[in-house]
Design a protein around this motif. Sequence first.
Motif, PDB file in Angstrom:
ATOM      1  N   VAL A 440       1.093  -1.199  -0.064  1.00 37.62           N
ATOM      2  CA  VAL A 440      -0.089   0.031  -0.051  1.00 37.62           C
ATOM      3  C   VAL A 440       0.968   1.320  -0.103  1.00 37.62           C
ATOM      4  O   VAL A 440       0.665   2.289  -0.609  1.00 37.62           O
ATOM      5  CB  VAL A 440      -1.013   0.034   1.297  1.00 37.62           C
ATOM      6  N   LYS A 441       1.849   1.166   0.803  1.00 36.67           N
ATOM      7  CA  LYS A 441       2.912   2.409   0.865  1.00 36.67           C
ATOM      8  C   LYS A 441       3.586   2.595  -0.423  1.00 36.67           C
ATOM      9  O   LYS A 441       3.764   3.861  -0.998  1.00 36.67           O
ATOM     10  CB  LYS A 441       3.880   2.233   1.733  1.00 36.67           C
ATOM     11  N   LYS A 442       3.902   1.603  -1.162  1.00 33.88           N
ATOM     12  CA  LYS A 442       4.499   1.678  -2.424  1.00 33.88           C
ATOM     13  C   LYS A 442       3.475   2.499  -3.628  1.00 33.88           C
ATOM     14  O   LYS A 442       3.992   3.168  -4.264  1.00 33.88           O
ATOM     15  CB  LYS A 442       5.007   0.420  -2.862  1.00 33.88           C
ATOM     16  N   ILE A 443       2.242   1.798  -3.517  1.00 28.27           N
ATOM     17  CA  ILE A 443       1.450   2.360  -4.364  1.00 28.27           C
ATOM     18  C   ILE A 443       1.108   3.981  -3.970  1.00 28.27           C
ATOM     19  O   ILE A 443       1.048   4.794  -4.951  1.00 28.27           O
ATOM     20  CB  ILE A 443       0.275   1.643  -4.385  1.00 28.27           C
ATOM     21  N   LEU A 444       1.122   4.130  -2.758  1.00 31.35           N
ATOM     22  CA  LEU A 444       0.848   5.606  -2.063  1.00 31.35           C
ATOM     23  C   LEU A 444       1.997   6.332  -2.793  1.00 31.35           C
ATOM     24  O   LEU A 444       1.955   7.641  -3.209  1.00 31.35           O
ATOM     25  CB  LEU A 444       0.832   5.574  -0.701  1.00 31.35           C
ATOM     26  N   THR A 445       3.010   5.926  -2.442  1.00 32.46           N
ATOM     27  CA  THR A 445       4.319   6.820  -3.056  1.00 32.46           C
ATOM     28  C   THR A 445       4.262   6.918  -4.416  1.00 32.46           C
ATOM     29  O   THR A 445       4.430   8.266  -5.104  1.00 32.46           O
ATOM     30  CB  THR A 445       5.547   5.963  -2.825  1.00 32.46           C
ATOM     31  N   ASP A 446       4.134   5.877  -5.367  1.00 35.12           N
ATOM     32  CA  ASP A 446       3.969   6.310  -6.780  1.00 35.12           C
ATOM     33  C   ASP A 446       2.669   7.043  -7.266  1.00 35.12           C
ATOM     34  O   ASP A 446       2.956   8.019  -8.190  1.00 35.12           O
ATOM     35  CB  ASP A 446       3.588   4.778  -7.474  1.00 35.12           C
ATOM     36  N   VAL A 478      -4.217   6.694   5.813  1.00 34.60           N
ATOM     37  CA  VAL A 478      -3.247   7.158   4.688  1.00 34.60           C
ATOM     38  C   VAL A 478      -2.416   8.518   5.115  1.00 34.60           C
ATOM     39  O   VAL A 478      -1.279   8.457   4.756  1.00 34.60           O
ATOM     40  CB  VAL A 478      -4.192   7.879   3.554  1.00 34.60           C
ATOM     41  N   ALA A 479      -2.965   9.231   6.121  1.00 38.23           N
ATOM     42  CA  ALA A 479      -2.015  10.176   6.688  1.00 38.23           C
ATOM     43  C   ALA A 479      -0.841   9.595   7.406  1.00 38.23           C
ATOM     44  O   ALA A 479       0.251   9.985   7.456  1.00 38.23           O
ATOM     45  CB  ALA A 479      -3.009  11.165   7.739  1.00 38.23           C
ATOM     46  N   LYS A 480      -1.341   8.501   8.166  1.00 39.07           N
ATOM     47  CA  LYS A 480      -0.044   7.966   9.019  1.00 39.07           C
ATOM     48  C   LYS A 480       0.889   7.431   8.155  1.00 39.07           C
ATOM     49  O   LYS A 480       2.157   7.656   8.215  1.00 39.07           O
ATOM     50  CB  LYS A 480      -0.665   6.534   9.793  1.00 39.07           C
ATOM     51  N   TYR A 481       0.466   6.603   7.170  1.00 33.43           N
ATOM     52  CA  TYR A 481       1.362   6.060   5.943  1.00 33.43           C
ATOM     53  C   TYR A 481       2.334   7.226   5.533  1.00 33.43           C
ATOM     54  O   TYR A 481       3.675   6.970   5.117  1.00 33.43           O
ATOM     55  CB  TYR A 481       0.908   5.326   5.036  1.00 33.43           C
TER      56      TYR A 481
END
Length: 496
Positions: A440-446, A478-481
């Motif tokens: 999830v973090k990887k997708i959020l970064t992208d 989402v804010a935490k990640y």
Amino acid sequence: MALSQGLQQKLLQKLSPQQIQLMKLLQIPTANLEERIKEELEENPALEEFKEDLHSDSENPVDEFDSSDDEDFELDGSEEQYDNIDISEYVSEGDDEIADYKLRDDGYGEQEERQTLPFKVETSLHENLVNQLGMLSLDERQYTIAEQIIGSIDDDGYLRREITSIVNDLAFRQNIETSEEEVESLIQQVQQFDPAGICARDLRECLLLQLQRPLEASNENVQNAIVILKKYFDEFIKKHYEKIQRSLSISEEQLKEAIQVIIRLNPKPGGALEEVNKAASYIIPDFFITNQNGILELSLNSKNAPDLRISEGYRDMLKEYDRGSKKDKRQKEAVLFIKQKIDSAKWFIDMIKQRQHTLYSTMHAIMTYQEEFFLTGDETTLKPMILKDIAEKIELDISTVSRVANSKFVQTEFGTYRLKFFFSESLSTDSGEEVSTREVKKILTDVIEAEDKTKPLSDERLTEILQEKGYNIARRTVAKYREQLNVPVARLRKQL
């Protein structure tokens, strides 16, 4: 007050000294293991490093017991302990496995063993600044004051001590009377040293010092940047660009160029030298994973784990004692000391072996669990994995796995990773599938990297995008990640 007696039953679990030492050894990364082994070699003469050209008669450990003063040696133990010494297991025939005990294992990387360990030579920030003091025309008293100023500079290059505190330090510790004006004057001279921005009291002064150097200040964009920092610093850090543009009566392009000038500055000038030193630093992997035609192979780095064995000289001394007929108190005390040292050496060798076995078992379980990632290097293929998952696989305590994961690195064809990188919690998708929070973090970064920087995405919009991709996730998550990824809020990601 009445006294009463009663029986209580408690279940306690205590670690033995051996278990405690093994836990400590597990925490040591490969880069520091050599030093720990060297310490043990120095403390225990019955332990030695195996070398092909090592001869047992080159040194004679018996010299330790040649002193004629019996009172200099204190025996640990009772009379009975050294009256009934059993050394049969140390001198029996066919016990070569003790003397020639090696720590080699099939999982060790032979190629890595032949490599030498690099080292670096560093010059600290303070040494660099003191060297530049020679460029100033200072008398001995002023030089001492300037040294005190440099000594008060933090590692990131800032002078955060009050001038009054520096004046007081000079008076009490150096017996030098000075004034705040004199100290301020010398501070301004030190601020001209390299790296630019050094000795500033805050971020604003640090940035201005870099812009006000003669080669920079003549540029129009630099002049606008200086005005922004002097008069509109608060608006700048809050990215209220429209207000700055209106106040300065400049075009959007001029504002953009001035902002770019500021962004290129170094907010931590002391870190410039630190980065140079870091470039000479090396992460020494504890494990190596290679892909041999679709089959993963794991090896341990044995560079800093030399072959250890029991000293032949110490074992020979026990054999001499066993063959002798006259056994006086002095000899018995000495042989008991030798026996204790050999026991300690055998125990340390066993601890090193256990350490290597635990490391290999833990990494092999992680490699098997995350096989798809090690084959492809795709972070989105990482499975949810917690310490308990690996601990159950290798039948070890969770705390043991944690010690291995927190301090070790593995080198793969896709890069070098800390082991704790592969551990993550799970998150469910619309289909009920459990996925790794790392995915999830990887997708959020992208998504954030691909956003329009003039209109960055809010946390609400990021949440909607992830939900559209099938991830059941709340805005606060989402804010935490985002914070864990060190990504600022949308307003601070905005660019002109």
